[in-house]
Design a protein around this motif. Structure first.
Motif, PDB file in Angstrom:
ATOM      1  N   GLY A 138       0.753  -1.096  -0.114  1.00  0.00           N
ATOM      2  CA  GLY A 138      -0.092   0.021  -0.073  1.00  0.00           C
ATOM      3  C   GLY A 138       1.031   1.129   0.009  1.00  0.00           C
ATOM      4  N   THR A 139       0.769   2.058  -0.989  1.00  0.00           N
ATOM      5  CA  THR A 139       1.823   3.029  -1.200  1.00  0.00           C
ATOM      6  C   THR A 139       1.447   4.172  -1.899  1.00  0.00           C
ATOM      7  OG1 THR A 139       4.023   3.299  -2.055  1.00  0.00           O
ATOM      8  CG2 THR A 139       2.315   1.967  -3.376  1.00  0.00           C
ATOM      9  N   GLY A 162       3.832   0.984   2.908  1.00  0.00           N
ATOM     10  CA  GLY A 162       3.743  -0.263   3.755  1.00  0.00           C
ATOM     11  C   GLY A 162       3.694  -1.573   2.806  1.00  0.00           C
ATOM     12  N   ALA A 163       4.368  -2.635   3.399  1.00  0.00           N
ATOM     13  CA  ALA A 163       4.191  -3.678   2.580  1.00  0.00           C
ATOM     14  C   ALA A 163       4.147  -5.027   3.332  1.00  0.00           C
ATOM     15  CB  ALA A 163       5.620  -3.847   1.781  1.00  0.00           C
ATOM     16  N   ALA A 164       3.414  -6.171   2.886  1.00  0.00           N
ATOM     17  CA  ALA A 164       3.343  -7.317   3.563  1.00  0.00           C
ATOM     18  C   ALA A 164       3.755  -8.588   2.705  1.00  0.00           C
ATOM     19  CB  ALA A 164       1.920  -7.347   3.904  1.00  0.00           C
ATOM     20  N   VAL A 165       4.392  -9.276   3.075  1.00  0.00           N
ATOM     21  CA  VAL A 165       4.496 -10.668   2.312  1.00  0.00           C
ATOM     22  C   VAL A 165       3.514 -11.670   3.012  1.00  0.00           C
ATOM     23  CG1 VAL A 165       6.085 -12.678   1.795  1.00  0.00           C
ATOM     24  CG2 VAL A 165       7.169 -10.387   2.171  1.00  0.00           C
ATOM     25  N   LEU A 166       2.697 -12.125   2.060  1.00  0.00           N
ATOM     26  CA  LEU A 166       1.736 -13.221   2.285  1.00  0.00           C
ATOM     27  C   LEU A 166       2.312 -14.329   1.799  1.00  0.00           C
ATOM     28  CD1 LEU A 166      -0.124 -10.617   2.745  1.00  0.00           C
ATOM     29  CD2 LEU A 166      -1.665 -11.837   1.110  1.00  0.00           C
ATOM     30  N   GLY A 167       1.919 -15.583   2.663  1.00  0.00           N
ATOM     31  CA  GLY A 167       2.355 -17.105   2.429  1.00  0.00           C
ATOM     32  C   GLY A 167       1.241 -17.902   2.938  1.00  0.00           C
ATOM     33  N   PRO A 168       1.355 -18.994   2.983  1.00  0.00           N
ATOM     34  CA  PRO A 168       0.361 -20.120   3.684  1.00  0.00           C
ATOM     35  C   PRO A 168       0.899 -20.090   5.059  1.00  0.00           C
ATOM     36  CG  PRO A 168       1.847 -21.346   2.083  1.00  0.00           C
ATOM     37  CD  PRO A 168       1.966 -19.761   1.652  1.00  0.00           C
ATOM     38  N   PRO A 272      -1.019  -0.676   6.461  1.00  0.00           N
ATOM     39  CA  PRO A 272       0.157  -1.529   6.551  1.00  0.00           C
ATOM     40  C   PRO A 272       1.119  -0.649   7.559  1.00  0.00           C
ATOM     41  CG  PRO A 272      -0.105  -0.842   4.271  1.00  0.00           C
ATOM     42  CD  PRO A 272      -1.464  -0.664   4.826  1.00  0.00           C
ATOM     43  N   LEU A 273       1.054   0.631   7.256  1.00  0.00           N
ATOM     44  CA  LEU A 273       2.019   1.398   8.261  1.00  0.00           C
ATOM     45  C   LEU A 273       1.672   1.194   9.584  1.00  0.00           C
ATOM     46  CD1 LEU A 273       2.489   5.035   6.136  1.00  0.00           C
ATOM     47  CD2 LEU A 273       4.046   3.383   6.679  1.00  0.00           C
TER      48      LEU A 273
END
Ligand code: UT7
Length: 310
Positions: A138-139, A162-168, A272-273
């Motif tokens: 989100g930027t 703000g950034a997020a790494v998604l995974g299982p 995200p921030l």
């Protein structure tokens, strides 16, 4: 198998603009801004830093926290209404800058609810088994679209990423439920002409109603009750709107994220921030039920209930 957040990162420009600084530019005052919005200061990026640069810095941070190499990314989703240019997309620029060679890339346009839309899109790819690692950013560089002579909007917005790494994720962790929505009939209330234009009062009324409703809806969709919620991370538009959502969930004040005072409204970056801020402060811990909720131009909204942890 559910999707969840493996790691998060953020970037905000160094340059701080206080309410007192703005008093010198437009007909406003610190007292009005604080009491009507909760904002005390915001970050403004310099001319040589655009949205893609901020996204890169936040993403490097998130990848490091997640313990993921860029080449392991399957997809990059960037939520923004202030891309460097109409095309190529910020996500493609980011893919190149990161060296994320195998990642698909697309931008999402859902204004201040953009991170919610990105998160839910990423979740679908992971839970269908299509992709394993999705980067959601989100930027915004809102300072480049704000009319600095319009006191109705100039005092509200800021820049950041703000950034997020998604995974299982394992067990009952991850995204439990979501809600996305749109009411295009309200499209006129926040729109882009030469500059960002806003009918603040109309947006305010919509937001107060929708934020609380969506927050409660995702709690119920997750099979939970409001007493189960540990932490609320609302879009940081205005403390009075955020308070309405908090009260709807009957949460004590210390269990709602508040970064609007220091960053202003950073649109898609605000959730995200705030998440990164609360993770750094130790306010959000593994096992917590966290509700994220946002709204914005469209008009659109989005909410997610999740159980924190990998
Ligand atoms: O992320 C989504 C994007 N948008 C939003 O979240 C915005 C949602 N709306 C809001 O947050 C609020 O409506 C605002 C903060 C924009 C405005 O607060 P308000 O309590 O709704 O104020 P208002 O628009 O009703 O204006 C009240 C008065 C007006 O003066 P009069 O007509 O009563 O004499 C405005 O001209 O405040 C005046 N005003 C200001 N005064 C000093 C408006 N902006 C300012 C200012 N400084 N910056």
């Amino acid at each position: 198998m559910r999707a969840g957040i493996w790691g998060m990162g953020k970037y905000v420009p160094e340059h701080v603009v206080t309410n007192i600084d703005l008093e010198k530019k437009v007909d406003t005052n610190d007292e009005w801004i604080r009491t009507r919005t909760g904002i005390e200061e915001r970050r403004i990026a310099s001319d040589d830093i655009d949205t893609s640069h901020m996204s890169y810095f936040a993403s490097v941070d998130a990848l490091e926290k997640a313990g993921i190499h860029p080449e392991e990314l399957d997809m990059i989703i960037v939520a923004t209404v202030t891309p460097d240019q109409t095309f190529p997309s910020v996500s493609s620029m980011l893919q190149q800058q990161l060296g994320a060679k195998k990642a698909a890339a697309m931008d999402v346009s859902a204004a201040c609810a953009g991170f919610m839309y990105g998160l839910v899109t990423g979740k679908q790819f992971i839970e269908s088994g299509t992709y394993k690692h999705v980067l959601v950013v989100g930027t915004e560089k809102l300072s480049k679209i704000v009319d600095w002579n319009d006191r109705n909007t100039a005092v509200l917005f800021g820049d950041g990423s703000g950034a997020a790494v998604l995974g299982p994720v394992e067990g009952d962790n991850g995204i439990l439920s979501f809600e996305l929505g749109s009411d295009g009939a309200g499209g006129n209330h926040i729109r882009m002409e030469d500059h960002l234009m806003m009918n603040g009062r109309e947006v305010f009324k919509f937001a107060v109603r929708q934020m609380g409703e969506s927050a409660l809806n995702v709690v119920h969709k997750a099979g939970l009750v409001k007493e189960d919620v540990d932490f609320l991370v609302p879009h940081q538009a205005n403390i009075r709107i955020m308070e309405a959502a908090r009260q709807r969930l009957d949460l004590p004040i210390e269990r709602m994220s508040k970064t609007v005072d220091r960053y202003g409204n950073t649109s898609s970056a605000s959730i995200p921030l705030s998440l990164v801020h609360e993770l750094e402060n130790g306010k959000i811990k593994d096992g917590d039920v966290v509700v994220l909720v946002g709204f914005g131009a469209g008009l659109v909204w989005g909410a997610v209930a999740m159980k924190w942890g990998k």
